[in-house]
Design a protein around this motif. Structure first.
Motif, PDB file in Angstrom:
ATOM      1  N   UNK A 184       0.839  -1.200   0.000  1.00 58.78           N
ATOM      2  CA  UNK A 184       0.000   0.000   0.000  1.00 58.78           C
ATOM      3  C   UNK A 184       0.872   1.248   0.000  1.00 58.78           C
ATOM      4  N   UNK A 185       0.478   2.333  -0.698  1.00 57.78           N
ATOM      5  CA  UNK A 185      -0.856   2.561  -1.280  1.00 57.78           C
ATOM      6  C   UNK A 185      -1.007   2.084  -2.723  1.00 57.78           C
ATOM      7  N   UNK A 186      -0.098   1.249  -3.234  1.00 59.73           N
ATOM      8  CA  UNK A 186      -0.230   0.757  -4.605  1.00 59.73           C
ATOM      9  C   UNK A 186      -1.215  -0.414  -4.639  1.00 59.73           C
ATOM     10  N   UNK A 226       7.908   4.772   3.244  1.00 59.55           N
ATOM     11  CA  UNK A 226       6.556   5.059   3.694  1.00 59.55           C
ATOM     12  C   UNK A 226       5.523   4.071   3.195  1.00 59.55           C
ATOM     13  N   UNK A 227       5.814   3.365   2.071  1.00 56.84           N
ATOM     14  CA  UNK A 227       4.904   2.322   1.632  1.00 56.84           C
ATOM     15  C   UNK A 227       4.812   1.264   2.737  1.00 56.84           C
ATOM     16  N   UNK A 228       3.682   0.572   2.779  1.00 58.02           N
ATOM     17  CA  UNK A 228       3.431  -0.392   3.853  1.00 58.02           C
ATOM     18  C   UNK A 228       3.148  -1.764   3.264  1.00 58.02           C
ATOM     19  N   UNK A 229       3.912  -2.757   3.724  1.00 56.72           N
ATOM     20  CA  UNK A 229       3.660  -4.153   3.374  1.00 56.72           C
ATOM     21  C   UNK A 229       2.739  -4.739   4.434  1.00 56.72           C
ATOM     22  N   UNK A 230       1.617  -5.307   4.023  1.00 53.51           N
ATOM     23  CA  UNK A 230       0.666  -5.768   5.032  1.00 53.51           C
ATOM     24  C   UNK A 230      -0.225  -6.900   4.524  1.00 53.51           C
ATOM     25  N   UNK A 231      -0.610  -7.766   5.453  1.00 55.09           N
ATOM     26  CA  UNK A 231      -1.661  -8.750   5.206  1.00 55.09           C
ATOM     27  C   UNK A 231      -2.870  -8.467   6.089  1.00 55.09           C
ATOM     28  N   UNK A 232      -2.934  -7.254   6.633  1.00 52.71           N
ATOM     29  CA  UNK A 232      -4.018  -6.845   7.528  1.00 52.71           C
ATOM     30  C   UNK A 232      -5.083  -6.104   6.723  1.00 52.71           C
ATOM     31  N   UNK A 233      -6.278  -6.677   6.585  1.00 50.92           N
ATOM     32  CA  UNK A 233      -7.317  -6.040   5.778  1.00 50.92           C
ATOM     33  C   UNK A 233      -7.835  -4.736   6.377  1.00 50.92           C
ATOM     34  N   UNK A 234      -7.538  -4.476   7.655  1.00 54.19           N
ATOM     35  CA  UNK A 234      -8.010  -3.235   8.290  1.00 54.19           C
ATOM     36  C   UNK A 234      -7.195  -2.018   7.854  1.00 54.19           C
ATOM     37  N   UNK A 292      -4.854  15.235   0.480  1.00 54.61           N
ATOM     38  CA  UNK A 292      -3.446  14.996   0.187  1.00 54.61           C
ATOM     39  C   UNK A 292      -3.257  14.750  -1.300  1.00 54.61           C
ATOM     40  N   UNK A 293      -2.019  14.943  -1.763  1.00 54.81           N
ATOM     41  CA  UNK A 293      -1.684  14.605  -3.142  1.00 54.81           C
ATOM     42  C   UNK A 293      -1.317  13.135  -3.272  1.00 54.81           C
ATOM     43  N   UNK A 294      -0.767  12.554  -2.179  1.00 56.10           N
ATOM     44  CA  UNK A 294      -0.446  11.128  -2.139  1.00 56.10           C
ATOM     45  C   UNK A 294      -1.215  10.486  -0.997  1.00 56.10           C
ATOM     46  N   UNK A 295      -1.651   9.267  -1.202  1.00 59.81           N
ATOM     47  CA  UNK A 295      -2.471   8.598  -0.194  1.00 59.81           C
ATOM     48  C   UNK A 295      -1.677   8.311   1.075  1.00 59.81           C
ATOM     49  N   UNK A 296      -2.329   8.515   2.208  1.00 58.28           N
ATOM     50  CA  UNK A 296      -1.769   8.130   3.502  1.00 58.28           C
ATOM     51  C   UNK A 296      -2.256   6.726   3.833  1.00 58.28           C
ATOM     52  N   UNK A 297      -1.342   5.880   4.298  1.00 56.80           N
ATOM     53  CA  UNK A 297      -1.666   4.504   4.699  1.00 56.80           C
ATOM     54  C   UNK A 297      -1.754   4.468   6.217  1.00 56.80           C
TER      55      UNK A 297
END
Length: 323
Positions: A184-186, A226-234, A292-297
């Motif tokens: 995320x946010x991709x 700042x990108x986030x690697x996650x398997x958390x659907x929340x 924002x111009x870029x998404x916040x995760x």
């Protein structure tokens, strides 16, 4: 293996007495290890020039070491950042004949009131930190590591013969070797090829662990800090946010629509524009909407630190709890 992450807010290089130097950029990492106990130390190398450097070091940390050599605007800004980020556990070291009595009025009513005052003793401090890491028992780690996890990226690069590697800290939950994670946010996903914790291979990583992840299914140019690697659907990402703000007590005037403030969360430090300010009663606790111009995760109910880079000596605005 149990790890704690500590922000070291001190003259650059202070941590050389405590651990082995690691990755260096606008933040510098030092590593300390004894048996199964590890400590990750982070210094904000580019602060006070870059306010984001201070935010990143504090954001990643479980606890704080604050070294006070003199009472300056930088000290005041650091106190406000710690308060806005809600970092309630830490240690204070006074030097240059400063005492708690001199500083107490400046930290009254802040999280620093509860920090432990300790002597400048590198050997004793190393042992104190390692003992704190050791107290994270197996039971605690299992409880903290239950559920899905997230890893904000602080550094990423290609390693010859290995491929794409990212460095980060597990904010919550557990990740495992071979897990497929959202980036995320991709809209991309990546699979964990391998996990390293303080240069040791591991099959899993849990809350608080400092990790290096080798990934497949993605290229280094697809990633960013700042990108986030996650398997958390929340965990979600958005260009528009709303929430309840709490401004620092020194902030001089109500926030206005069209102000540009920087939102700090995990390893993100993103510009946003205030689109709505709603105040009922105390103007220091407004409801805000921002774009924002870029998404916040972020996870539900996240606490975001607000910064105003045109604020001169007062650049920390306060915090925003997202709806």
């Amino acid at each position: 293996m149990s790890n704690i992450t500590v922000a070291v807010l001190a003259p650059n290089g202070f941590s050389e007495e405590l651990g082995k130097k690691g990755t260096t950029s606008d933040i510098t990492f030092y590593n300390l290890k004894r048996g199964e106990s590890t400590v990750t130390l982070i210094e904000p190398t580019r602060y006070p020039e870059k306010l984001s450097s201070l935010f990143y070091a504090i954001s990643l940390a479980d606890r704080v070491i604050l070294v006070v050599d003199e009472i300056t605007a930088t000290f005041g800004e650091t106190v406000l950042m710690l308060q806005s980020a809600g970092k309630a556990e830490g240690y204070i070291i006074f030097r240059n004949y400063l005492t708690l009595d001199q500083v107490a009025p400046l930290i009254k009513g802040t999280v620093l009131e509860h920090y432990e005052v300790i002597e400048h003793d590198p050997i004793g401090l190393r042992e104190k930190l390692l003992d704190a890491a050791a107290k994270l028992t197996s039971h605690q780690k299992v409880m903290e590591g239950s559920g899905n996890g997230a890893v904000p990226i602080d550094h990423h690069f290609n390693v010859k013969g290995v491929g794409v590697v990212i460095l980060g800290c597990v904010t919550h939950g557990v990740i495992k070797k071979h897990d497929s994670l959202k980036v995320l946010p991709t809209t991309k996903t990546a699979q964990i090829r391998s996990i390293q914790k303080h240069d040791d291979d591991a099959d899993t990583a849990v809350t608080g662990d400092r990790v290096g992840l080798s990934l497949k299914g993605i290229e280094a140019e697809d990633l960013d800090r700042g990108y986030v690697l996650t398997n958390d659907p929340a965990i979600k990402s958005s260009l528009t946010l709303t929430g309840k703000a709490q401004l620092v007590k020194y902030w001089p005037a109500p926030l206005k629509e069209d102000m540009v403030v920087f939102l700090g969360h995990w390893m993100q430090f993103l510009p946003s524009r205030i689109t709505r300010v709603s105040t009922e009663g105390d103007w220091r606790m407004p409801e805000l909407s921002v774009t924002l111009e870029k998404e916040l995760v972020y996870p539900p109910g996240a606490r975001v630190v607000l910064h105003y880079l045109e604020g001169g000596k007062l650049r920390v605005v306060g915090s925003l709890t997202l709806s």
